[in-house]
Design a protein around this motif. Sequence first.
Motif, PDB file in Angstrom:
ATOM      1  N   HIS A   4       1.016  -1.165  -0.048  1.00 58.53           N
ATOM      2  CA  HIS A   4      -0.134   0.010   0.174  1.00 58.53           C
ATOM      3  C   HIS A   4       0.862   1.211  -0.112  1.00 58.53           C
ATOM      4  N   ARG A   5       2.031   1.306   0.963  1.00 58.36           N
ATOM      5  CA  ARG A   5       2.789   2.419   0.906  1.00 58.36           C
ATOM      6  C   ARG A   5       3.464   2.421  -0.313  1.00 58.36           C
ATOM      7  N   ALA A   6       4.182   1.599  -0.966  1.00 56.95           N
ATOM      8  CA  ALA A   6       4.939   1.681  -2.254  1.00 56.95           C
ATOM      9  C   ALA A   6       3.949   2.018  -3.412  1.00 56.95           C
ATOM     10  N   TRP A   7       2.830   1.417  -3.450  1.00 58.51           N
ATOM     11  CA  TRP A   7       1.926   1.886  -4.588  1.00 58.51           C
ATOM     12  C   TRP A   7       1.556   3.100  -4.414  1.00 58.51           C
ATOM     13  N   GLY A   8       1.157   3.753  -3.114  1.00 62.81           N
ATOM     14  CA  GLY A   8       0.848   5.217  -2.953  1.00 62.81           C
ATOM     15  C   GLY A   8       1.858   6.185  -3.559  1.00 62.81           C
ATOM     16  N   ILE A   9       3.092   5.713  -3.301  1.00 61.40           N
ATOM     17  CA  ILE A   9       4.267   6.571  -3.422  1.00 61.40           C
ATOM     18  C   ILE A   9       3.990   6.930  -5.102  1.00 61.40           C
ATOM     19  N   VAL A  10       3.747   5.923  -5.746  1.00 65.32           N
ATOM     20  CA  VAL A  10       3.881   5.973  -7.318  1.00 65.32           C
ATOM     21  C   VAL A  10       2.304   6.450  -7.704  1.00 65.32           C
ATOM     22  N   GLY A  11       1.407   6.817  -6.943  1.00 61.71           N
ATOM     23  CA  GLY A  11       0.209   7.335  -7.185  1.00 61.71           C
ATOM     24  C   GLY A  11      -1.049   6.274  -7.261  1.00 61.71           C
ATOM     25  N   PHE A  12      -0.922   4.990  -7.069  1.00 63.71           N
ATOM     26  CA  PHE A  12      -1.901   3.924  -7.146  1.00 63.71           C
ATOM     27  C   PHE A  12      -2.115   3.298  -5.858  1.00 63.71           C
ATOM     28  N   GLY A  13      -2.157   3.944  -4.677  1.00 60.14           N
ATOM     29  CA  GLY A  13      -2.347   3.440  -3.317  1.00 60.14           C
ATOM     30  C   GLY A  13      -3.903   2.863  -3.252  1.00 60.14           C
ATOM     31  N   TRP A  14      -4.661   3.429  -4.025  1.00 59.49           N
ATOM     32  CA  TRP A  14      -5.924   3.273  -4.244  1.00 59.49           C
ATOM     33  C   TRP A  14      -6.341   1.928  -4.567  1.00 59.49           C
ATOM     34  N   LEU A  15      -5.182   1.175  -5.236  1.00 57.60           N
ATOM     35  CA  LEU A  15      -5.462  -0.047  -5.526  1.00 57.60           C
ATOM     36  C   LEU A  15      -5.409  -1.237  -4.413  1.00 57.60           C
ATOM     37  N   TYR A  16      -4.417  -0.582  -3.089  1.00 59.10           N
ATOM     38  CA  TYR A  16      -4.422  -1.312  -2.292  1.00 59.10           C
ATOM     39  C   TYR A  16      -5.392  -0.942  -0.903  1.00 59.10           C
ATOM     40  N   ALA A  17      -5.926   0.163  -1.115  1.00 61.78           N
ATOM     41  CA  ALA A  17      -6.613   0.887  -0.206  1.00 61.78           C
ATOM     42  C   ALA A  17      -7.637  -0.057   0.525  1.00 61.78           C
ATOM     43  N   PRO A  18      -8.551  -0.673  -0.146  1.00 64.57           N
ATOM     44  CA  PRO A  18      -9.383  -1.618   0.396  1.00 64.57           C
ATOM     45  C   PRO A  18      -9.026  -2.544   1.228  1.00 64.57           C
ATOM     46  N   LEU A  19      -7.770  -3.118   0.945  1.00 60.55           N
ATOM     47  CA  LEU A  19      -7.204  -4.211   1.735  1.00 60.55           C
ATOM     48  C   LEU A  19      -6.515  -3.956   3.275  1.00 60.55           C
ATOM     49  N   ARG A  20      -6.718  -2.317   3.328  1.00 64.19           N
ATOM     50  CA  ARG A  20      -6.340  -1.785   4.440  1.00 64.19           C
ATOM     51  C   ARG A  20      -7.464  -1.464   5.673  1.00 64.19           C
ATOM     52  N   TRP A  21      -8.680  -1.574   4.749  1.00 62.85           N
ATOM     53  CA  TRP A  21      -9.844  -1.264   5.662  1.00 62.85           C
ATOM     54  C   TRP A  21     -10.088  -2.181   6.930  1.00 62.85           C
ATOM     55  N   PRO A  22     -10.631  -1.658   8.005  1.00 60.40           N
ATOM     56  CA  PRO A  22     -11.041  -2.517   8.880  1.00 60.40           C
ATOM     57  C   PRO A  22     -11.846  -3.725   8.499  1.00 60.40           C
ATOM     58  N   VAL A  23     -11.761  -4.886   9.067  1.00 62.72           N
ATOM     59  CA  VAL A  23     -12.341  -6.170   9.099  1.00 62.72           C
ATOM     60  C   VAL A  23     -11.566  -6.698   7.662  1.00 62.72           C
ATOM     61  N   ILE A  24     -11.607  -6.018   6.410  1.00 61.57           N
ATOM     62  CA  ILE A  24     -11.131  -6.681   5.344  1.00 61.57           C
ATOM     63  C   ILE A  24      -9.482  -7.029   5.628  1.00 61.57           C
ATOM     64  N   ARG A  25      -8.965  -5.699   6.410  1.00 62.26           N
ATOM     65  CA  ARG A  25      -7.620  -5.805   6.604  1.00 62.26           C
ATOM     66  C   ARG A  25      -7.178  -7.284   7.352  1.00 62.26           C
ATOM     67  N   TRP A  26      -7.954  -7.580   8.240  1.00 62.38           N
ATOM     68  CA  TRP A  26      -7.660  -9.003   8.906  1.00 62.38           C
ATOM     69  C   TRP A  26      -7.311  -9.979   7.870  1.00 62.38           C
ATOM     70  N   PHE A  27      -8.537 -10.387   7.104  1.00 64.51           N
ATOM     71  CA  PHE A  27      -8.509 -11.277   6.090  1.00 64.51           C
ATOM     72  C   PHE A  27      -7.573 -11.158   5.066  1.00 64.51           C
ATOM     73  N   ALA A  28      -7.379  -9.950   4.637  1.00 63.80           N
ATOM     74  CA  ALA A  28      -6.346  -9.789   3.749  1.00 63.80           C
ATOM     75  C   ALA A  28      -4.837  -9.950   4.281  1.00 63.80           C
ATOM     76  N   ASP A  29      -4.685  -9.610   5.371  1.00 66.57           N
ATOM     77  CA  ASP A  29      -3.160  -9.900   5.877  1.00 66.57           C
ATOM     78  C   ASP A  29      -3.149 -11.484   6.201  1.00 66.57           C
ATOM     79  N   LYS A  30      -4.271 -12.093   6.327  1.00 66.09           N
ATOM     80  CA  LYS A  30      -4.024 -13.691   6.795  1.00 66.09           C
ATOM     81  C   LYS A  30      -3.748 -14.196   5.179  1.00 66.09           C
ATOM     82  N   GLY A  31      -4.299 -13.848   4.312  1.00 68.07           N
ATOM     83  CA  GLY A  31      -4.243 -14.088   2.900  1.00 68.07           C
ATOM     84  C   GLY A  31      -2.991 -14.057   2.330  1.00 68.07           C
ATOM     85  N   TYR A  32      -2.412 -12.879   2.797  1.00 65.38           N
ATOM     86  CA  TYR A  32      -0.942 -12.465   2.174  1.00 65.38           C
ATOM     87  C   TYR A  32      -0.022 -13.455   2.764  1.00 65.38           C
ATOM     88  N   LEU A  33      -0.102 -13.538   4.027  1.00 62.43           N
ATOM     89  CA  LEU A  33       0.829 -14.375   4.829  1.00 62.43           C
ATOM     90  C   LEU A  33       0.840 -15.892   4.132  1.00 62.43           C
TER      91      LEU A  33
END
Length: 130
Positions: A73-102
């Motif tokens: 999210h931080r890296a893509w935000g730096i280049v202007g595309f943070g919105w792509l990952y922003a939903p994965l940082r929202w509460p509730v979704i974040r927990w599932f996304a982080d487990k999926g990423y691991l």
Amino acid sequence: MAFTLFYDGSCPLCMKEVRALKKRDTKGDIQFEDITEDDFSVRYPHLSVQDLDARIHGMEEDGRLLFGLDVAHRAWGIVGFGWLYAPLRWPVIRWFADKGYLLFARHRHKISAWLMGKPECEDKCRINSK
């Protein structure tokens, strides 16, 4: 350098994303560091390659470390595309996304083999190659 992205240079999927980021980082705001380079531990003795290999890490200019999808999210935000990952940082979704990423991070070489036909790059993937 405002942000350092640590990546696995032997992972084809990881390299695909790193190349996409590097292409969009026209201002050079991201420093890309391959954890598989021979001198990595010499240049970053305070970082554990084993920890870095378990999940993606990033480092802010002040030395603060970010992990997993926060790095993307931080890296893509730096280049202007943070919105792509922003939903994965929202509460509730974040927990599932982080487990999926691991899960993805743990099996990224197998997933690379399924999706790209090879689990690891021969020698190393090159950041500037397609």
